[in-house]
Design a protein around this motif. Structure first.
Motif, PDB file in Angstrom:
ATOM      1  N   GLU A 316       0.831  -1.204   0.000  1.00 58.49           N
ATOM      2  CA  GLU A 316       0.000   0.000   0.000  1.00 58.49           C
ATOM      3  C   GLU A 316       0.866   1.256   0.000  1.00 58.49           C
ATOM      4  OE1 GLU A 316      -3.390   0.625  -0.012  1.00 58.49           O
ATOM      5  OE2 GLU A 316      -3.628  -1.471  -0.603  1.00 58.49           O
ATOM      6  N   LEU A 317       1.902   1.282   0.817  1.00 63.45           N
ATOM      7  CA  LEU A 317       2.802   2.439   0.873  1.00 63.45           C
ATOM      8  C   LEU A 317       3.582   2.588  -0.431  1.00 63.45           C
ATOM      9  CD1 LEU A 317       4.176   2.151   4.525  1.00 63.45           C
ATOM     10  CD2 LEU A 317       2.413   3.696   3.669  1.00 63.45           C
ATOM     11  N   ALA A 318       3.986   1.461  -1.017  1.00 65.69           N
ATOM     12  CA  ALA A 318       4.688   1.511  -2.306  1.00 65.69           C
ATOM     13  C   ALA A 318       3.801   2.126  -3.378  1.00 65.69           C
ATOM     14  CB  ALA A 318       5.124   0.104  -2.716  1.00 65.69           C
ATOM     15  N   GLN A 319       2.531   1.773  -3.383  1.00 64.19           N
ATOM     16  CA  GLN A 319       1.597   2.337  -4.356  1.00 64.19           C
ATOM     17  C   GLN A 319       1.364   3.819  -4.101  1.00 64.19           C
ATOM     18  OE1 GLN A 319      -1.826  -0.227  -4.140  1.00 64.19           O
ATOM     19  NE2 GLN A 319      -0.800  -1.928  -5.159  1.00 64.19           N
ATOM     20  N   GLN A 320       1.375   4.235  -2.836  1.00 66.28           N
ATOM     21  CA  GLN A 320       1.262   5.658  -2.533  1.00 66.28           C
ATOM     22  C   GLN A 320       2.455   6.431  -3.084  1.00 66.28           C
ATOM     23  OE1 GLN A 320       0.489   6.548   1.595  1.00 66.28           O
ATOM     24  NE2 GLN A 320      -1.262   5.169   1.712  1.00 66.28           N
ATOM     25  N   LEU A 321       3.607   5.782  -3.166  1.00 63.07           N
ATOM     26  CA  LEU A 321       4.804   6.408  -3.725  1.00 63.07           C
ATOM     27  C   LEU A 321       4.853   6.274  -5.245  1.00 63.07           C
ATOM     28  CD1 LEU A 321       7.470   5.204  -1.116  1.00 63.07           C
ATOM     29  CD2 LEU A 321       6.421   7.470  -1.283  1.00 63.07           C
ATOM     30  N   GLY A 322       3.819   5.665  -5.818  1.00 67.25           N
ATOM     31  CA  GLY A 322       3.748   5.508  -7.266  1.00 67.25           C
ATOM     32  C   GLY A 322       4.437   4.264  -7.780  1.00 67.25           C
ATOM     33  N   GLY A 323       4.839   3.364  -6.874  1.00 65.45           N
ATOM     34  CA  GLY A 323       5.550   2.166  -7.293  1.00 65.45           C
ATOM     35  C   GLY A 323       4.844   0.887  -6.900  1.00 65.45           C
ATOM     36  N   PHE A 324       5.616  -0.190  -6.800  1.00 66.17           N
ATOM     37  CA  PHE A 324       5.039  -1.487  -6.451  1.00 66.17           C
ATOM     38  C   PHE A 324       6.152  -2.397  -5.949  1.00 66.17           C
ATOM     39  CE2 PHE A 324       6.450  -1.757 -10.787  1.00 66.17           C
ATOM     40  CZ  PHE A 324       7.025  -3.012 -10.897  1.00 66.17           C
ATOM     41  N   ILE A 325       5.740  -3.473  -5.268  1.00 59.07           N
ATOM     42  CA  ILE A 325       6.680  -4.480  -4.778  1.00 59.07           C
ATOM     43  C   ILE A 325       6.398  -5.781  -5.527  1.00 59.07           C
ATOM     44  CG2 ILE A 325       7.519  -5.785  -2.786  1.00 59.07           C
ATOM     45  CD1 ILE A 325       6.495  -3.508  -1.029  1.00 59.07           C
ATOM     46  N   SER A 326       7.431  -6.413  -6.035  1.00 58.83           N
ATOM     47  CA  SER A 326       7.289  -7.705  -6.708  1.00 58.83           C
ATOM     48  C   SER A 326       8.086  -8.755  -5.937  1.00 58.83           C
ATOM     49  CB  SER A 326       7.787  -7.632  -8.152  1.00 58.83           C
ATOM     50  OG  SER A 326       9.148  -7.238  -8.194  1.00 58.83           O
ATOM     51  N   VAL A 327       7.776 -10.012  -6.182  1.00 62.75           N
ATOM     52  CA  VAL A 327       8.459 -11.104  -5.484  1.00 62.75           C
ATOM     53  C   VAL A 327       8.908 -12.162  -6.477  1.00 62.75           C
ATOM     54  CG1 VAL A 327       6.265 -12.291  -5.031  1.00 62.75           C
ATOM     55  CG2 VAL A 327       8.260 -12.825  -3.622  1.00 62.75           C
ATOM     56  N   ASP A 328      10.103 -12.670  -6.243  1.00 63.87           N
ATOM     57  CA  ASP A 328      10.644 -13.786  -7.026  1.00 63.87           C
ATOM     58  C   ASP A 328      11.142 -14.802  -6.010  1.00 63.87           C
ATOM     59  OD1 ASP A 328      11.724 -15.513  -8.838  1.00 63.87           O
ATOM     60  OD2 ASP A 328      13.458 -14.251  -9.321  1.00 63.87           O
ATOM     61  N   SER A 329      10.491 -15.949  -5.940  1.00 67.80           N
ATOM     62  CA  SER A 329      10.805 -16.899  -4.876  1.00 67.80           C
ATOM     63  C   SER A 329      10.661 -18.332  -5.359  1.00 67.80           C
ATOM     64  CB  SER A 329       9.878 -16.659  -3.675  1.00 67.80           C
ATOM     65  OG  SER A 329      10.185 -17.541  -2.614  1.00 67.80           O
ATOM     66  N   GLN A 330      11.464 -19.207  -4.751  1.00 65.77           N
ATOM     67  CA  GLN A 330      11.380 -20.642  -5.002  1.00 65.77           C
ATOM     68  C   GLN A 330      11.359 -21.370  -3.668  1.00 65.77           C
ATOM     69  OE1 GLN A 330      14.464 -22.023  -7.599  1.00 65.77           O
ATOM     70  NE2 GLN A 330      13.803 -20.780  -9.324  1.00 65.77           N
ATOM     71  N   LYS A 331      10.518 -22.371  -3.587  1.00 65.87           N
ATOM     72  CA  LYS A 331      10.377 -23.131  -2.354  1.00 65.87           C
ATOM     73  C   LYS A 331      11.722 -23.714  -1.937  1.00 65.87           C
ATOM     74  CE  LYS A 331       7.106 -24.539   0.529  1.00 65.87           C
ATOM     75  NZ  LYS A 331       6.252 -23.618   1.264  1.00 65.87           N
ATOM     76  N   ALA A 332      12.078 -23.481  -0.664  1.00 64.12           N
ATOM     77  CA  ALA A 332      13.295 -24.007  -0.036  1.00 64.12           C
ATOM     78  C   ALA A 332      14.590 -23.401  -0.590  1.00 64.12           C
ATOM     79  CB  ALA A 332      13.364 -25.532  -0.148  1.00 64.12           C
ATOM     80  N   LYS A 333      14.474 -22.372  -1.449  1.00 60.20           N
ATOM     81  CA  LYS A 333      15.675 -21.741  -2.005  1.00 60.20           C
ATOM     82  C   LYS A 333      15.799 -20.270  -1.646  1.00 60.20           C
ATOM     83  CE  LYS A 333      16.350 -24.830  -5.957  1.00 60.20           C
ATOM     84  NZ  LYS A 333      16.530 -24.905  -7.427  1.00 60.20           N
ATOM     85  N   GLY A 334      14.728 -19.676  -1.140  1.00 62.00           N
ATOM     86  CA  GLY A 334      14.800 -18.274  -0.744  1.00 62.00           C
ATOM     87  C   GLY A 334      13.877 -17.379  -1.542  1.00 62.00           C
ATOM     88  N   SER A 335      13.875 -16.100  -1.141  1.00 64.47           N
ATOM     89  CA  SER A 335      12.968 -15.128  -1.752  1.00 64.47           C
ATOM     90  C   SER A 335      13.702 -13.833  -2.053  1.00 64.47           C
ATOM     91  CB  SER A 335      11.786 -14.829  -0.816  1.00 64.47           C
ATOM     92  OG  SER A 335      11.075 -16.003  -0.501  1.00 64.47           O
ATOM     93  N   LYS A 336      13.230 -13.168  -3.092  1.00 61.11           N
ATOM     94  CA  LYS A 336      13.752 -11.853  -3.465  1.00 61.11           C
ATOM     95  C   LYS A 336      12.577 -10.900  -3.625  1.00 61.11           C
ATOM     96  CE  LYS A 336      16.882 -11.533  -6.689  1.00 61.11           C
ATOM     97  NZ  LYS A 336      17.493 -11.524  -8.053  1.00 61.11           N
ATOM     98  N   PHE A 337      12.502  -9.895  -2.749  1.00 61.78           N
ATOM     99  CA  PHE A 337      11.462  -8.869  -2.836  1.00 61.78           C
ATOM    100  C   PHE A 337      12.083  -7.599  -3.399  1.00 61.78           C
ATOM    101  CE2 PHE A 337       9.578 -11.762   0.177  1.00 61.78           C
ATOM    102  CZ  PHE A 337       8.211 -11.657  -0.065  1.00 61.78           C
ATOM    103  N   SER A 338      11.434  -7.036  -4.424  1.00 66.04           N
ATOM    104  CA  SER A 338      11.976  -5.849  -5.093  1.00 66.04           C
ATOM    105  C   SER A 338      10.954  -4.718  -5.074  1.00 66.04           C
ATOM    106  CB  SER A 338      12.354  -6.170  -6.543  1.00 66.04           C
ATOM    107  OG  SER A 338      13.360  -7.156  -6.593  1.00 66.04           O
ATOM    108  N   LEU A 339      11.396  -3.580  -4.570  1.00 63.35           N
ATOM    109  CA  LEU A 339      10.581  -2.358  -4.572  1.00 63.35           C
ATOM    110  C   LEU A 339      11.057  -1.454  -5.698  1.00 63.35           C
ATOM    111  CD1 LEU A 339       8.686  -0.129  -3.340  1.00 63.35           C
ATOM    112  CD2 LEU A 339      10.635   0.511  -1.920  1.00 63.35           C
ATOM    113  N   SER A 340      10.128  -1.026  -6.558  1.00 66.79           N
ATOM    114  CA  SER A 340      10.462  -0.091  -7.643  1.00 66.79           C
ATOM    115  C   SER A 340       9.564   1.125  -7.516  1.00 66.79           C
ATOM    116  CB  SER A 340      10.267  -0.741  -9.011  1.00 66.79           C
ATOM    117  OG  SER A 340      11.144  -1.835  -9.179  1.00 66.79           O
ATOM    118  N   ILE A 341      10.177   2.302  -7.430  1.00 68.87           N
ATOM    119  CA  ILE A 341       9.391   3.534  -7.344  1.00 68.87           C
ATOM    120  C   ILE A 341       9.982   4.577  -8.292  1.00 68.87           C
ATOM    121  CG2 ILE A 341       8.613   3.166  -4.979  1.00 68.87           C
ATOM    122  CD1 ILE A 341      10.760   5.131  -4.081  1.00 68.87           C
ATOM    123  N   PRO A 342       9.131   5.394  -8.914  1.00 67.65           N
ATOM    124  CA  PRO A 342       9.645   6.477  -9.764  1.00 67.65           C
ATOM    125  C   PRO A 342      10.258   7.564  -8.899  1.00 67.65           C
ATOM    126  CG  PRO A 342       7.266   6.629  -9.568  1.00 67.65           C
ATOM    127  CD  PRO A 342       7.670   5.352  -8.887  1.00 67.65           C
TER     128      PRO A 342
END
Length: 352
Positions: A316-342
């Motif tokens: 919600e806060l990312a969208q207020q900043l005009g951006g978004f959060i995406s996720v790239d994850s694999q079971k038992a291998k870890g996760s990568k969360f990425s925030l992109s904002i203009p």
């Protein structure tokens, strides 16, 4: 009286007036009586034929009105899937199109309200469980201490458990308070942009996890490109987003595993990535983890202590900043969360 009868009555009155007028006019003319009757017969026949054709044309209007009434009746019963379509007259076709759009909008509104009520009921049920569980545990442990059931030598251990439960409750209250004050109560028009140095932002966030980093022997890799980069944005929102992402990385990855935080400032956007080597998230959950109160672990694991609000607030806060959060994850291998904002316009008197 229906519209059809009004139209028939109107035509009959018009015919009668016409006949009276023609009859009076013929009496002032030098015409034989036989010709008068002939002219009157022609006028009557023409008037009746005209009325008949007029009623045939008007029947399309009355039929269209009946269809619109049927649509309204269906709408009053919340039946939005009506297959009735009006093609003529053109004005009625436009009215039918506008009515169909209104019905579709109402259907979406009712669906949204229904989903909102369902989510509200689910939220109340889940929060009740999250509040009741630690309170019940605290109550039973305190009663055990007061009644002497728990030996004095075990009291410190139980007090430590009570402290942990109160911490969970306090964290939940903070999440709810932040949700109402910052996510729902944010006044975007009056918010002032701040100069945020990215390396300082990282230090501020990680200082909150200093003891945890030491206790769990974590290797935290930090990268800021370009070095000493700054942006114009809202500090408290960026801090909260990054704090939630880092907190999740700690919760869902084992001790002694590394966590990396990468901040890259490009010409038009900022990208912040938090990567862990934890339990990962299955593909069936990745599209839902930003929903309010959604938890991958439905069992409410006491070790993680999540309430399903952190990622929702962060998105919600990312969208207020005009951006978004995406996720790239694999079971038992870890996760990568990425925030992109203009990026906002930066002051001209400062340089990277």
């Amino acid at each position: 009286m229906t519209l059809r009868y009004y139209l028939i009555t109107g035509h009959l009155i018009a015919i009668l007036i016409t006949l009276i007028g023609v009859f009076i006019g013929l009496n002032y003319m030098v015409i034989e009586q036989k010709q008068v009757f002939f002219i009157m017969a022609i006028v009557i026949t023409a008037s009746l034929l005209g009325a008949l054709f007029s009623l045939l044309l008007l029947s399309k209007i009355t039929t269209s009105l009946s269809l619109l009434i049927a649509k309204m009746d269906a709408l009053s019963r919340r039946d939005f899937q009506t297959d009735i379509s009006i093609t003529s007259p053109q004005e009625f076709a436009h009215l039918d199109l506008a009515f169909s759009r209104m019905a579709q909008s109402l259907e979406e509104s009712f669906a949204s309200l229904t989903e909102s009520e369902r989510e509200k009921a689910l939220m109340i049920a889940q929060l009740s469980h999250d509040i009741k569980t630690p309170i019940t545990s605290i109550q039973s442990e305190v009663e055990g201490i007061l009644d002497g059931i728990i030996p004095p030598e075990d009291t410190p251990r139980y007090l430590k458990a009570i402290h942990g439960q109160t911490g969970r409750l306090n964290h939940l209250v903070k999440e709810l308070d932040f949700l109402t004050s910052e996510v729902y109560g944010s006044d975007k028009e009056n918010e002032v942009l701040e100069t945020i140095y990215l390396d300082k932002l990282i230090i501020d966030v990680l200082s909150e996890f200093h003891l945890q980093i030491t206790d769990e022997e974590r290797d935290i890799a930090i990268s800021v490109l370009p070095e000493s980069a700054y942006i114009m944005s809202h500090y408290h929102k960026l801090y909260r987003i990054l704090q939630n992402l880092v907190s999740n990385a700690f919760k869902y990855s084992p001790a002694k595993t590394p966590i990396s935080i990468d901040l890259i400032k490009a010409k038009e956007k900022l990208t912040i990535t938090v990567t862990d080597k934890g339990i990962g998230i299955g593909p069936e959950h990745q599209s839902k983890i930003f929903n309010r109160l959604y938890r991958v672990e439905s069992s409410r694991n006491m070790a993680t202590g999540g309430h399903g609000l952190g990622l929702y607030i962060a998105q919600e806060l990312a969208q207020q900043l005009g951006g978004f959060i995406s996720v790239d994850s694999q079971k038992a291998k870890g996760s990568k969360f990425s925030l992109s904002i203009p990026l906002k316009q930066e002051p001209k008197n400062q340089t990277d």
